[in-house]
Design an enzyme around this catalytic site. Structure first.
Site, mmCIF file in Angstrom:
data_model
loop_
_atom_site.group_PDB
_atom_site.id
_atom_site.type_symbol
_atom_site.label_atom_id
_atom_site.label_comp_id
_atom_site.label_asym_id
_atom_site.label_seq_id
_atom_site.Cartn_x
_atom_site.Cartn_y
_atom_site.Cartn_z
ATOM 1 N N LYS A 41 74.794 105.901 58.419
ATOM 2 C CA LYS A 41 74.925 106.523 57.098
ATOM 3 C C LYS A 41 73.656 106.371 56.272
ATOM 4 O O LYS A 41 73.160 107.328 55.682
ATOM 5 C CB LYS A 41 76.100 105.885 56.344
ATOM 6 C CG LYS A 41 76.238 106.344 54.900
ATOM 7 C CD LYS A 41 77.383 105.658 54.204
ATOM 8 C CE LYS A 41 77.004 104.310 53.621
ATOM 9 N NZ LYS A 41 76.366 104.437 52.286
ATOM 10 N N ASN A 42 73.124 105.156 56.230
ATOM 11 C CA ASN A 42 71.976 104.882 55.369
ATOM 12 C C ASN A 42 70.675 105.470 55.908
ATOM 13 O O ASN A 42 69.649 105.432 55.221
ATOM 14 C CB ASN A 42 71.824 103.377 55.149
ATOM 15 C CG ASN A 42 72.947 102.814 54.296
ATOM 16 O OD1 ASN A 42 73.574 103.533 53.522
ATOM 17 N ND2 ASN A 42 73.225 101.534 54.445
ATOM 18 N N ARG A 69 75.387 107.123 44.431
ATOM 19 C CA ARG A 69 74.100 106.574 44.019
ATOM 20 C C ARG A 69 72.966 107.003 44.949
ATOM 21 O O ARG A 69 71.836 107.169 44.509
ATOM 22 C CB ARG A 69 74.164 105.042 43.976
ATOM 23 C CG ARG A 69 74.894 104.479 42.784
ATOM 24 C CD ARG A 69 74.601 102.996 42.634
ATOM 25 N NE ARG A 69 73.180 102.740 42.526
ATOM 26 C CZ ARG A 69 72.495 102.763 41.397
ATOM 27 N NH1 ARG A 69 73.101 103.039 40.266
ATOM 28 N NH2 ARG A 69 71.205 102.508 41.378
ATOM 29 N N CYS A 92 77.322 100.527 39.214
ATOM 30 C CA CYS A 92 77.828 100.276 40.563
ATOM 31 C C CYS A 92 78.666 99.019 40.540
ATOM 32 O O CYS A 92 78.313 98.026 39.903
ATOM 33 C CB CYS A 92 76.666 100.124 41.544
ATOM 34 S SG CYS A 92 77.195 99.828 43.238
ATOM 35 N N ARG A 108 71.725 98.021 40.183
ATOM 36 C CA ARG A 108 70.854 98.579 41.218
ATOM 37 C C ARG A 108 69.851 99.494 40.520
ATOM 38 O O ARG A 108 69.941 100.710 40.582
ATOM 39 C CB ARG A 108 71.689 99.338 42.267
ATOM 40 C CG ARG A 108 72.771 98.468 42.886
ATOM 41 C CD ARG A 108 73.757 99.258 43.709
ATOM 42 N NE ARG A 108 73.351 99.428 45.069
ATOM 43 C CZ ARG A 108 74.090 100.023 46.005
ATOM 44 N NH1 ARG A 108 75.271 100.492 45.715
ATOM 45 N NH2 ARG A 108 73.643 100.158 47.225
ATOM 46 N N PRO A 109 68.895 98.908 39.811
ATOM 47 C CA PRO A 109 68.003 99.692 38.957
ATOM 48 C C PRO A 109 67.046 100.569 39.750
ATOM 49 O O PRO A 109 66.789 100.340 40.936
ATOM 50 C CB PRO A 109 67.239 98.620 38.175
ATOM 51 C CG PRO A 109 67.271 97.404 39.052
ATOM 52 C CD PRO A 109 68.592 97.468 39.769
ATOM 53 N N ASP A 116 63.902 101.126 38.546
ATOM 54 C CA ASP A 116 62.589 100.876 37.956
ATOM 55 C C ASP A 116 61.474 100.915 38.986
ATOM 56 O O ASP A 116 60.354 101.362 38.701
ATOM 57 C CB ASP A 116 62.583 99.538 37.206
ATOM 58 C CG ASP A 116 62.988 98.357 38.071
ATOM 59 O OD1 ASP A 116 63.868 98.537 38.939
ATOM 60 O OD2 ASP A 116 62.444 97.257 37.872
ATOM 61 N N LEU A 117 61.757 100.452 40.220
ATOM 62 C CA LEU A 117 60.720 100.456 41.252
ATOM 63 C C LEU A 117 60.421 101.875 41.739
ATOM 64 O O LEU A 117 59.289 102.174 42.128
ATOM 65 C CB LEU A 117 61.116 99.557 42.423
ATOM 66 C CG LEU A 117 61.218 98.057 42.092
ATOM 67 C CD1 LEU A 117 61.679 97.272 43.307
ATOM 68 C CD2 LEU A 117 59.888 97.517 41.585
ATOM 69 N N ASP A 157 75.099 94.152 53.651
ATOM 70 C CA ASP A 157 76.203 95.039 54.004
ATOM 71 C C ASP A 157 77.151 94.444 55.042
ATOM 72 O O ASP A 157 78.166 95.067 55.376
ATOM 73 C CB ASP A 157 75.666 96.384 54.507
ATOM 74 C CG ASP A 157 75.226 97.293 53.370
ATOM 75 O OD1 ASP A 157 75.478 96.939 52.204
ATOM 76 O OD2 ASP A 157 74.629 98.348 53.636
ATOM 77 N N ILE A 171 70.810 89.506 47.591
ATOM 78 C CA ILE A 171 70.450 90.889 47.296
ATOM 79 C C ILE A 171 71.218 91.379 46.076
ATOM 80 O O ILE A 171 70.635 91.854 45.102
ATOM 81 C CB ILE A 171 70.731 91.801 48.509
ATOM 82 C CG1 ILE A 171 70.071 91.235 49.776
ATOM 83 C CG2 ILE A 171 70.233 93.215 48.230
ATOM 84 C CD1 ILE A 171 68.567 91.127 49.703
ATOM 85 N N ARG A 218 83.737 106.381 53.129
ATOM 86 C CA ARG A 218 82.344 106.644 52.750
ATOM 87 C C ARG A 218 81.371 106.195 53.842
ATOM 88 O O ARG A 218 80.280 106.756 53.967
ATOM 89 C CB ARG A 218 81.989 105.907 51.454
ATOM 90 C CG ARG A 218 82.589 106.473 50.195
ATOM 91 C CD ARG A 218 82.080 105.713 48.979
ATOM 92 N NE ARG A 218 80.640 105.547 49.069
ATOM 93 C CZ ARG A 218 80.008 104.379 48.934
ATOM 94 N NH1 ARG A 218 80.660 103.279 48.688
ATOM 95 N NH2 ARG A 218 78.685 104.330 49.032
#
Length: 423
Positions: A22-23, A92, A116, A121-122, A124-125, A309, A331, A401
């Site tokens: 999925k990822n 997301r 979330c 889970r920003p 900004d990066l 995960d 994390i 999902r």
């Protein structure tokens, strides 16, 4: 909404095949926006997240077709630079259209994805990376607005409070492949899913060095072309099946479990007295019929560390160990929504900051429980399979999902599992 009813106490037996990752495939759908030519993705899992991503890419103007089982064709001849909140709010991971829109159209307006359940889970990066490429980036009315007409290669560091960023790496990478000049991404995410995305981009004509390492070099090209790419197997699904076999004291063969992607999990399980045998590089045999599970200490870290995960699934397994185990989440420190639900089934788990202290040798019993997120759902399934009695897991749309036909695969392994529609 659907629920799962599981009558526990059945040892899993047989063979199961891992679906595509999925990822890996979600950012690949976004990567198809980088070219006007057709991209074909194979080994795509049948997941609600995939269908959401297809809807988002389609709404941006691409032609998206599921032409066969596990095969999707995406042709993005003419696309819009605006991804509205109505689309992005559904998932997301849809934030990963930001990089391709920036790279190809030199402008983008993508809604911030919102909150979330597993914690902050920003993005900004993501923004920091695009600014390092010379983009003008601002937040306005809940949207990330990018002007990339002066975009060029640059050197940037993508580390954050909790390590590297996977979707941030994907976004900056997909923008940089069409940025003039040389881009160097330091502390890039090393996850296999990022490596697979790099391989797809290279097959489209991108020039990327250091694939699989924390230092990526990208030499921008003027345009990319279409491609055909096969998605890697899902290492998280593979790990979930291994843990499920151990929890039920079962004996199963998992096909599509790439050994090089599961090193941290295999090391933990070996130290916990689990017997796991590999046949080649992608098939694992788990025989837990005589398992005496030792306690363990696990810490989630960016790849190649133990994956966040699989943390919830490991917590479920550790309720059956002979002693006290400690699982620390580095994390997403708040990712323990599964703990109260496991406690309803008889687990003895206490929280100490970012750690869960798990008392083993617990006799789990079936109970009505509620899934809060994707991996918590998998943990509850594992606990229910091992528990005595009947468990009803509600809100399994979370499970859908990230796990392709999990209830059907479980039944083929002998589990007593029924999907029901709630009123």
């Amino acid at each position: 909404m659907d629920s799962l009813i599981i009558n526990g106490g059945v040892k899993l037996k047989g063979e199961v095949k891992v679906s595509g990752a999925k990822n890996a495939c979600l950012p690949m759908f976004a990567a198809a926006l980088l070219t006007s030519q057709k991209c074909i993705l194979r080994n795509v899992p049948n997941l609600s997240d995939v269908r959401f991503m297809a809807e988002i890419v389609g709404a941006l103007g691409a032609k998206v077709e599921n032409v066969a089982e596990g095969v999707w064709e995406i042709t993005a001849k003419k696309i819009s630079h605006v991804a509205p909140y109505e689309l992005v709010r559904k998932m997301r991971a849809s934030i990963c259209v930001l990089g391709p829109l920036t790279g190809r159209l030199k402008k983008a307006e993508v809604s911030l994805p919102g909150g979330c359940v597993i914690g902050a889970r920003p993005v900004d990066l993501h923004i920091k990376g695009l600014k390092a490429l010379g983009c003008d980036v601002k937040i306005d009315a809940g949207y990330i607005k990018v002007d990339a007409h002066k975009m060029r290669g640059g050197q940037l560091y993508l580390g954050g409070r909790f390590g590297s960023t996977v979707t941030g790496t994907a976004n900056v990478l997909m923008a940089a492949v069409l940025a003039p000049g040389l881009t160097m991404i330091e502390n890039a995410a090393c996850e296999p899913e990022i490596e697979d995305l790099c391989n797809m981009l290279v097959s489209m004509g991108a020039k990327i060095g250091g694939i699989g390492s924390p230092m990526l070099s990208i030499e921008g090209v003027k345009a990319l072309h279409g491609t055909e790419h096969t998605v890697i197997p899902d290492r998280i699904e593979a790990g979930t099946w291994i843990i499920a076999a151990l929890a039920t004291r079962g004996k199963i063969t998992v096909k599509g479990a790439l050994k090089r992607h599961l090193g941290s999990l295999l090391d933990l399980l070996e130290r916990a007295n689990c017997k796991i045998e590999y046949k080649g590089n992608d098939t694992v045999c788990v025989d837990a019929s005589r398992l005496k599970l030792r306690p363990m200490e696990a810490v989630t870290l960016p790849y190649p560390g133990f994956p966040t995960d699989l943390q919830a699934q490991l917590c479920a397994l550790m309720t059956m160990a002979d002693g006290i185990s400690i699982v620390t989440e580095r994390i997403y420190p708040e990712r323990f929504m599964h703990v109260p639900e496991l406690s309803r089934m008889g687990a003895e788990i206490s929280r100490e900051g970012p750690s869960a202290i798990i008392v083993g040798n617990t006799k789990l019993s079936g109970a009505p429980v509620m899934a809060s997120d994707l991996r918590a759902s998998a943990a509850l399934v594992i606990a229910a399979l091992a528990a005595k009695g009947r468990t009803k897991i509600q809100r399994i749309y979370h499970l859908d999902r990230g796990y392709d036909s999990m209830d059907k695969k479980l039944r083929r392994l002998g589990a007593d599992v029924l999907r029901v529609r709630d009123e």
